[in-house]
Design a protein around this motif. Structure first.
Motif, PDB file in Angstrom:
ATOM      1  N   TYR A  90       0.827  -1.214   0.000  1.00 32.02           N
ATOM      2  CA  TYR A  90       0.000   0.000   0.000  1.00 32.02           C
ATOM      3  C   TYR A  90       0.856   1.257   0.000  1.00 32.02           C
ATOM      4  O   TYR A  90       0.371   2.336  -0.256  1.00 32.02           O
ATOM      5  N   ARG A  91       2.119   1.110   0.324  1.00 34.02           N
ATOM      6  CA  ARG A  91       3.117   2.173   0.184  1.00 34.02           C
ATOM      7  C   ARG A  91       2.843   3.426   0.998  1.00 34.02           C
ATOM      8  O   ARG A  91       3.095   4.528   0.546  1.00 34.02           O
ATOM      9  N   ALA A  92       2.382   3.271   2.197  1.00 30.49           N
ATOM     10  CA  ALA A  92       2.130   4.426   3.045  1.00 30.49           C
ATOM     11  C   ALA A  92       3.403   5.233   3.292  1.00 30.49           C
ATOM     12  O   ALA A  92       3.349   6.451   3.429  1.00 30.49           O
ATOM     13  N   LEU A  93       4.549   4.576   3.317  1.00 28.44           N
ATOM     14  CA  LEU A  93       5.809   5.262   3.591  1.00 28.44           C
ATOM     15  C   LEU A  93       6.568   5.665   2.328  1.00 28.44           C
ATOM     16  O   LEU A  93       7.599   6.296   2.419  1.00 28.44           O
ATOM     17  N   ARG A  94       6.064   5.295   1.172  1.00 28.09           N
ATOM     18  CA  ARG A  94       6.814   5.552  -0.067  1.00 28.09           C
ATOM     19  C   ARG A  94       7.097   7.035  -0.281  1.00 28.09           C
ATOM     20  O   ARG A  94       8.155   7.404  -0.770  1.00 28.09           O
ATOM     21  N   SER A  95       6.163   7.899   0.128  1.00 31.98           N
ATOM     22  CA  SER A  95       6.370   9.336  -0.052  1.00 31.98           C
ATOM     23  C   SER A  95       7.501   9.857   0.831  1.00 31.98           C
ATOM     24  O   SER A  95       8.020  10.943   0.603  1.00 31.98           O
ATOM     25  N   LEU A  96       7.907   9.080   1.816  1.00 26.76           N
ATOM     26  CA  LEU A  96       9.014   9.471   2.673  1.00 26.76           C
ATOM     27  C   LEU A  96      10.282   9.738   1.864  1.00 26.76           C
ATOM     28  O   LEU A  96      11.083  10.597   2.222  1.00 26.76           O
ATOM     29  N   ALA A  97      10.453   9.042   0.778  1.00 25.92           N
ATOM     30  CA  ALA A  97      11.651   9.201  -0.056  1.00 25.92           C
ATOM     31  C   ALA A  97      11.810  10.636  -0.552  1.00 25.92           C
ATOM     32  O   ALA A  97      12.929  11.110  -0.739  1.00 25.92           O
ATOM     33  N   ARG A  98      10.702  11.342  -0.727  1.00 27.98           N
ATOM     34  CA  ARG A  98      10.789  12.736  -1.187  1.00 27.98           C
ATOM     35  C   ARG A  98      11.361  13.660  -0.122  1.00 27.98           C
ATOM     36  O   ARG A  98      11.844  14.748  -0.434  1.00 27.98           O
ATOM     37  N   LEU A  99      11.306  13.245   1.136  1.00 28.89           N
ATOM     38  CA  LEU A  99      11.805  14.069   2.231  1.00 28.89           C
ATOM     39  C   LEU A  99      13.280  13.842   2.536  1.00 28.89           C
ATOM     40  O   LEU A  99      13.881  14.599   3.284  1.00 28.89           O
ATOM     41  N   ILE A 100      13.846  12.809   1.959  1.00 24.48           N
ATOM     42  CA  ILE A 100      15.242  12.466   2.210  1.00 24.48           C
ATOM     43  C   ILE A 100      16.110  13.111   1.138  1.00 24.48           C
ATOM     44  O   ILE A 100      15.839  12.976  -0.044  1.00 24.48           O
ATOM     45  N   SER A 101      17.138  13.795   1.569  1.00 26.90           N
ATOM     46  CA  SER A 101      18.005  14.530   0.656  1.00 26.90           C
ATOM     47  C   SER A 101      18.676  13.606  -0.365  1.00 26.90           C
ATOM     48  O   SER A 101      19.506  12.770   0.005  1.00 26.90           O
ATOM     49  N   PRO A 102      18.347  13.768  -1.642  1.00 25.08           N
ATOM     50  CA  PRO A 102      18.985  12.929  -2.666  1.00 25.08           C
ATOM     51  C   PRO A 102      20.462  13.264  -2.860  1.00 25.08           C
ATOM     52  O   PRO A 102      21.205  12.480  -3.436  1.00 25.08           O
ATOM     53  N   ASP A 103      20.886  14.425  -2.375  1.00 27.06           N
ATOM     54  CA  ASP A 103      22.309  14.767  -2.450  1.00 27.06           C
ATOM     55  C   ASP A 103      23.152  13.956  -1.473  1.00 27.06           C
ATOM     56  O   ASP A 103      24.331  13.758  -1.690  1.00 27.06           O
ATOM     57  N   ARG A 104      22.520  13.509  -0.387  1.00 27.90           N
ATOM     58  CA  ARG A 104      23.252  12.825   0.671  1.00 27.90           C
ATOM     59  C   ARG A 104      22.999  11.312   0.736  1.00 27.90           C
ATOM     60  O   ARG A 104      23.855  10.565   1.179  1.00 27.90           O
ATOM     61  N   PHE A 105      21.767  10.896   0.342  1.00 24.22           N
ATOM     62  CA  PHE A 105      21.382   9.494   0.500  1.00 24.22           C
ATOM     63  C   PHE A 105      20.699   8.954  -0.742  1.00 24.22           C
ATOM     64  O   PHE A 105      20.028   9.676  -1.457  1.00 24.22           O
ATOM     65  N   GLU A 106      20.837   7.658  -0.920  1.00 23.53           N
ATOM     66  CA  GLU A 106      20.025   6.923  -1.889  1.00 23.53           C
ATOM     67  C   GLU A 106      18.931   6.231  -1.089  1.00 23.53           C
ATOM     68  O   GLU A 106      19.199   5.692  -0.008  1.00 23.53           O
ATOM     69  N   THR A 107      17.704   6.266  -1.576  1.00 19.91           N
ATOM     70  CA  THR A 107      16.592   5.629  -0.883  1.00 19.91           C
ATOM     71  C   THR A 107      16.115   4.430  -1.682  1.00 19.91           C
ATOM     72  O   THR A 107      15.923   4.521  -2.886  1.00 19.91           O
ATOM     73  N   ILE A 108      15.947   3.313  -0.985  1.00 19.11           N
ATOM     74  CA  ILE A 108      15.418   2.107  -1.615  1.00 19.11           C
ATOM     75  C   ILE A 108      14.151   1.722  -0.869  1.00 19.11           C
ATOM     76  O   ILE A 108      14.165   1.614   0.364  1.00 19.11           O
ATOM     77  N   TRP A 109      13.063   1.525  -1.603  1.00 20.80           N
ATOM     78  CA  TRP A 109      11.802   1.056  -1.033  1.00 20.80           C
ATOM     79  C   TRP A 109      11.611  -0.394  -1.437  1.00 20.80           C
ATOM     80  O   TRP A 109      11.797  -0.756  -2.601  1.00 20.80           O
ATOM     81  N   VAL A 110      11.266  -1.236  -0.461  1.00 18.59           N
ATOM     82  CA  VAL A 110      10.926  -2.633  -0.737  1.00 18.59           C
ATOM     83  C   VAL A 110       9.596  -2.941  -0.062  1.00 18.59           C
ATOM     84  O   VAL A 110       9.280  -2.369   0.984  1.00 18.59           O
ATOM     85  N   PRO A 111       8.795  -3.857  -0.636  1.00 17.91           N
ATOM     86  CA  PRO A 111       7.447  -4.098  -0.122  1.00 17.91           C
ATOM     87  C   PRO A 111       7.346  -5.065   1.052  1.00 17.91           C
ATOM     88  O   PRO A 111       6.280  -5.200   1.635  1.00 17.91           O
ATOM     89  N   ASP A 112       8.437  -5.739   1.416  1.00 15.11           N
ATOM     90  CA  ASP A 112       8.345  -6.666   2.548  1.00 15.11           C
ATOM     91  C   ASP A 112       9.722  -6.909   3.159  1.00 15.11           C
ATOM     92  O   ASP A 112      10.748  -6.553   2.588  1.00 15.11           O
ATOM     93  N   GLU A 113       9.698  -7.550   4.325  1.00 14.74           N
ATOM     94  CA  GLU A 113      10.937  -7.775   5.065  1.00 14.74           C
ATOM     95  C   GLU A 113      11.895  -8.723   4.349  1.00 14.74           C
ATOM     96  O   GLU A 113      13.107  -8.577   4.460  1.00 14.74           O
ATOM     97  N   GLN A 114      11.375  -9.722   3.649  1.00 10.91           N
ATOM     98  CA  GLN A 114      12.257 -10.650   2.940  1.00 10.91           C
ATOM     99  C   GLN A 114      13.118  -9.911   1.919  1.00 10.91           C
ATOM    100  O   GLN A 114      14.317 -10.165   1.806  1.00 10.91           O
TER     101      GLN A 114
END
Length: 100
Positions: A25-49
């Motif tokens: 459902y990606r409730a946290l996916r929009s979090l990536a927009r708040l993380i500085s792309p100059d400093r970090f790479e963000t990876i979203w995955v749908p489950d713990e595995q």
């Protein structure tokens, strides 16, 4: 030419990772927009595995893990304990849905 904007890591010139583990459902996916792309790479995955797979492949780059408490059958607690052994110095943010 290298700049000071991109921090060096043990993996060379690659940016540190923020791993976001959230259900489809990606409730946290929009979090990536708040993380500085100059400093970090963000990876979203749908489950713990899949999160554990990222940790296995890039544990030397993961600096922050964000996980939803209700994201899957394993639960954030199970994922936390398994991943903490692989990335003991990373910061963990465990979220929980609001309401009943």
């Amino acid at each position: 030419m290298k700049t000071d904007k991109q921090p060096k890591t043990e993996a060379g010139d690659r940016k540190p990772l923020v791993l976001v583990v959230d259900d489809p459902y990606r409730a946290l996916r929009s979090l990536a927009r708040l993380i500085s792309p100059d400093r970090f790479e963000t990876i979203w995955v749908p489950d713990e595995q899949q999160g554990l797979k990222v940790l296995k492949e890039a544990s030397n780059r993961v600096r922050v893990v964000v996980i939803d408490l209700k994201s899957s059958a394993m639960g954030a607690g199970g994922f936390f304990h398994q991943s903490r052994n692989q990335i003991p110095d990373a910061a963990f943010l465990i979220t929980s849905p609001l309401g009943p």
